[in-house]
Design a protein around this motif. Structure first.
Motif, PDB file in Angstrom:
ATOM      1  N   LEU A  57       0.821  -1.213   0.000  1.00  9.14           N
ATOM      2  CA  LEU A  57       0.000   0.000   0.000  1.00  9.14           C
ATOM      3  C   LEU A  57       0.855   1.263   0.000  1.00  9.14           C
ATOM      4  O   LEU A  57       0.510   2.244  -0.670  1.00  9.14           O
ATOM      5  CB  LEU A  57      -0.956  -0.013   1.193  1.00  9.14           C
ATOM      6  CG  LEU A  57      -2.058  -1.070   1.128  1.00  9.14           C
ATOM      7  CD1 LEU A  57      -2.854  -1.101   2.425  1.00  9.14           C
ATOM      8  CD2 LEU A  57      -2.969  -0.844  -0.063  1.00  9.14           C
ATOM      9  N   LEU A  58       1.953   1.255   0.729  1.00  6.95           N
ATOM     10  CA  LEU A  58       2.860   2.408   0.675  1.00  6.95           C
ATOM     11  C   LEU A  58       3.415   2.593  -0.730  1.00  6.95           C
ATOM     12  O   LEU A  58       3.526   3.718  -1.220  1.00  6.95           O
ATOM     13  CB  LEU A  58       4.011   2.237   1.668  1.00  6.95           C
ATOM     14  CG  LEU A  58       3.710   2.548   3.124  1.00  6.95           C
ATOM     15  CD1 LEU A  58       4.896   2.159   4.004  1.00  6.95           C
ATOM     16  CD2 LEU A  58       3.393   4.024   3.297  1.00  6.95           C
ATOM     17  N   SER A  59       3.766   1.494  -1.368  1.00  5.40           N
ATOM     18  CA  SER A  59       4.297   1.575  -2.732  1.00  5.40           C
ATOM     19  C   SER A  59       3.266   2.140  -3.699  1.00  5.40           C
ATOM     20  O   SER A  59       3.604   2.906  -4.603  1.00  5.40           O
ATOM     21  CB  SER A  59       4.740   0.194  -3.218  1.00  5.40           C
ATOM     22  OG  SER A  59       5.787  -0.292  -2.424  1.00  5.40           O
ATOM     23  N   ALA A  60       2.020   1.774  -3.499  1.00  2.00           N
ATOM     24  CA  ALA A  60       0.971   2.204  -4.421  1.00  2.00           C
ATOM     25  C   ALA A  60       0.451   3.609  -4.119  1.00  2.00           C
ATOM     26  O   ALA A  60       0.199   4.383  -5.039  1.00  2.00           O
ATOM     27  CB  ALA A  60      -0.185   1.209  -4.378  1.00  2.00           C
ATOM     28  N   TYR A  61       0.288   3.929  -2.849  1.00  2.00           N
ATOM     29  CA  TYR A  61      -0.402   5.162  -2.491  1.00  2.00           C
ATOM     30  C   TYR A  61       0.467   6.225  -1.824  1.00  2.00           C
ATOM     31  O   TYR A  61      -0.017   7.329  -1.573  1.00  2.00           O
ATOM     32  CB  TYR A  61      -1.587   4.842  -1.583  1.00  2.00           C
ATOM     33  CG  TYR A  61      -2.613   3.994  -2.286  1.00  2.00           C
ATOM     34  CD1 TYR A  61      -3.396   4.515  -3.303  1.00  2.00           C
ATOM     35  CD2 TYR A  61      -2.784   2.655  -1.942  1.00  2.00           C
ATOM     36  CE1 TYR A  61      -4.332   3.742  -3.957  1.00  2.00           C
ATOM     37  CE2 TYR A  61      -3.723   1.865  -2.588  1.00  2.00           C
ATOM     38  CZ  TYR A  61      -4.491   2.414  -3.596  1.00  2.00           C
ATOM     39  OH  TYR A  61      -5.407   1.648  -4.246  1.00  2.00           O
ATOM     40  N   ALA A  62       1.711   5.910  -1.512  1.00  2.00           N
ATOM     41  CA  ALA A  62       2.582   6.906  -0.882  1.00  2.00           C
ATOM     42  C   ALA A  62       3.955   6.885  -1.538  1.00  2.00           C
ATOM     43  O   ALA A  62       4.970   6.598  -0.901  1.00  2.00           O
ATOM     44  CB  ALA A  62       2.691   6.633   0.613  1.00  2.00           C
ATOM     45  N   PRO A  63       4.018   7.185  -2.835  1.00  2.00           N
ATOM     46  CA  PRO A  63       5.305   7.122  -3.530  1.00  2.00           C
ATOM     47  C   PRO A  63       6.326   8.104  -2.950  1.00  2.00           C
ATOM     48  O   PRO A  63       7.529   7.848  -3.024  1.00  2.00           O
ATOM     49  CB  PRO A  63       4.976   7.448  -4.973  1.00  2.00           C
ATOM     50  CG  PRO A  63       3.647   8.129  -4.940  1.00  2.00           C
ATOM     51  CD  PRO A  63       2.938   7.624  -3.730  1.00  2.00           C
ATOM     52  N   GLY A  64       5.859   9.171  -2.353  1.00  2.00           N
ATOM     53  CA  GLY A  64       6.790  10.121  -1.752  1.00  2.00           C
ATOM     54  C   GLY A  64       7.575   9.505  -0.606  1.00  2.00           C
ATOM     55  O   GLY A  64       8.757   9.810  -0.415  1.00  2.00           O
ATOM     56  N   ILE A  65       6.917   8.617   0.151  1.00  2.00           N
ATOM     57  CA  ILE A  65       7.599   7.956   1.273  1.00  2.00           C
ATOM     58  C   ILE A  65       8.580   6.911   0.761  1.00  2.00           C
ATOM     59  O   ILE A  65       9.737   6.885   1.169  1.00  2.00           O
ATOM     60  CB  ILE A  65       6.575   7.325   2.239  1.00  2.00           C
ATOM     61  CG1 ILE A  65       5.754   8.414   2.915  1.00  2.00           C
ATOM     62  CG2 ILE A  65       7.280   6.459   3.284  1.00  2.00           C
ATOM     63  CD1 ILE A  65       4.611   7.893   3.760  1.00  2.00           C
ATOM     64  N   VAL A  66       8.122   6.041  -0.135  1.00  2.00           N
ATOM     65  CA  VAL A  66       8.993   4.956  -0.589  1.00  2.00           C
ATOM     66  C   VAL A  66      10.119   5.451  -1.496  1.00  2.00           C
ATOM     67  O   VAL A  66      11.130   4.769  -1.639  1.00  2.00           O
ATOM     68  CB  VAL A  66       8.195   3.822  -1.276  1.00  2.00           C
ATOM     69  CG1 VAL A  66       7.294   3.123  -0.294  1.00  2.00           C
ATOM     70  CG2 VAL A  66       7.428   4.309  -2.462  1.00  2.00           C
ATOM     71  N   ASN A  67       9.963   6.608  -2.092  1.00  2.00           N
ATOM     72  CA  ASN A  67      11.025   7.157  -2.948  1.00  2.00           C
ATOM     73  C   ASN A  67      12.018   8.028  -2.179  1.00  2.00           C
ATOM     74  O   ASN A  67      12.962   8.545  -2.769  1.00  2.00           O
ATOM     75  CB  ASN A  67      10.423   7.967  -4.092  1.00  2.00           C
ATOM     76  CG  ASN A  67       9.728   7.079  -5.098  1.00  2.00           C
ATOM     77  OD1 ASN A  67      10.080   5.915  -5.257  1.00  2.00           O
ATOM     78  ND2 ASN A  67       8.728   7.630  -5.775  1.00  2.00           N
ATOM     79  N   THR A  68      11.810   8.177  -0.893  1.00  2.00           N
ATOM     80  CA  THR A  68      12.711   8.983  -0.071  1.00  2.00           C
ATOM     81  C   THR A  68      14.079   8.301   0.012  1.00  2.00           C
ATOM     82  O   THR A  68      14.178   7.126   0.344  1.00  2.00           O
ATOM     83  CB  THR A  68      12.137   9.151   1.353  1.00  2.00           C
ATOM     84  OG1 THR A  68      10.864   9.748   1.258  1.00  2.00           O
ATOM     85  CG2 THR A  68      13.051   9.994   2.209  1.00  2.00           C
ATOM     86  N   ARG A  69      15.104   9.055  -0.308  1.00  2.00           N
ATOM     87  CA  ARG A  69      16.461   8.516  -0.257  1.00  2.00           C
ATOM     88  C   ARG A  69      16.961   8.521   1.189  1.00  2.00           C
ATOM     89  O   ARG A  69      16.660   9.415   1.962  1.00  2.00           O
ATOM     90  CB  ARG A  69      17.375   9.320  -1.144  1.00  2.00           C
ATOM     91  CG  ARG A  69      16.960   9.228  -2.611  1.00  2.00           C
ATOM     92  CD  ARG A  69      18.050   9.725  -3.537  1.00  2.00           C
ATOM     93  NE  ARG A  69      17.613   9.704  -4.916  1.00  2.00           N
ATOM     94  CZ  ARG A  69      17.656   8.622  -5.691  1.00  2.00           C
ATOM     95  NH1 ARG A  69      18.087   7.495  -5.222  1.00  2.00           N
ATOM     96  NH2 ARG A  69      17.243   8.694  -6.941  1.00  2.00           N
ATOM     97  N   VAL A  70      17.733   7.498   1.511  1.00  2.00           N
ATOM     98  CA  VAL A  70      18.243   7.334   2.865  1.00  2.00           C
ATOM     99  C   VAL A  70      19.685   7.821   2.917  1.00  2.00           C
ATOM    100  O   VAL A  70      20.554   7.307   2.196  1.00  2.00           O
ATOM    101  CB  VAL A  70      18.168   5.850   3.309  1.00  2.00           C
ATOM    102  CG1 VAL A  70      18.747   5.665   4.700  1.00  2.00           C
ATOM    103  CG2 VAL A  70      16.738   5.351   3.253  1.00  2.00           C
ATOM    104  N   GLY A  71      19.922   8.808   3.744  1.00  2.00           N
ATOM    105  CA  GLY A  71      21.286   9.295   3.973  1.00  2.00           C
ATOM    106  C   GLY A  71      21.986   9.849   2.750  1.00  2.00           C
ATOM    107  O   GLY A  71      23.202   9.724   2.638  1.00  2.00           O
TER     108      GLY A  71
END
Length: 119
Positions: A57-71
């Motif tokens: 669901l995060l992948s489908a509906y919250a692309p801003g969260i899952v596309n956030t780069r780490v560090g």
């Protein structure tokens, strides 16, 4: 053996294996074994499904969260969640294996031996 009478004397009436298995299935020992198994499997399965669906669901509906780069790297939160899916799957398999070996297998082996002796 207690709870599971022998098949009968040689030349006498024999119980079928279906009767033996039905008797085992109706036994309190088998019911306790199933209860312990279900007490582990259902909660762990539910937790894993919730974890997996959250990822989907995060992948489908919250692309801003899952596309956030780490560090500041090219690794994203979505990639980390995806890798953690594999880690959690192997962790659950390991935990279940240990649980079954400690909590289920001894009782299942005892029941199997009683059934084999009564056939």
């Amino acid at each position: 053996m207690p709870g599971f009478p022998a098949a009968g004397p040689p030349g006498g009436p024999q119980r079928s294996s279906a009767e033996t298995y039905a008797q085992v299935q109706a036994s309190p020992e088998f019911a306790a074994l199933r209860r312990r198994w279900r007490g582990f499997i259902f909660p762990v399965s539910a937790l894993f499904l919730i974890w997996f669906l959250a990822y989907v669901l995060l992948s489908a509906y919250a692309p801003g969260i899952v596309n956030t780069r780490v560090g500041g790297s090219n690794i994203t939160v979505g990639l980390l969640f995806g890798l953690l899916q594999f880690v959690s799957t192997f962790a659950i398999a390991t935990i279940y294996s240990r649980f079954a070996e400690k909590e289920l297998d001894p009782e299942a082996s005892r029941l199997r031996a009683e059934v084999e002796d009564s056939l």
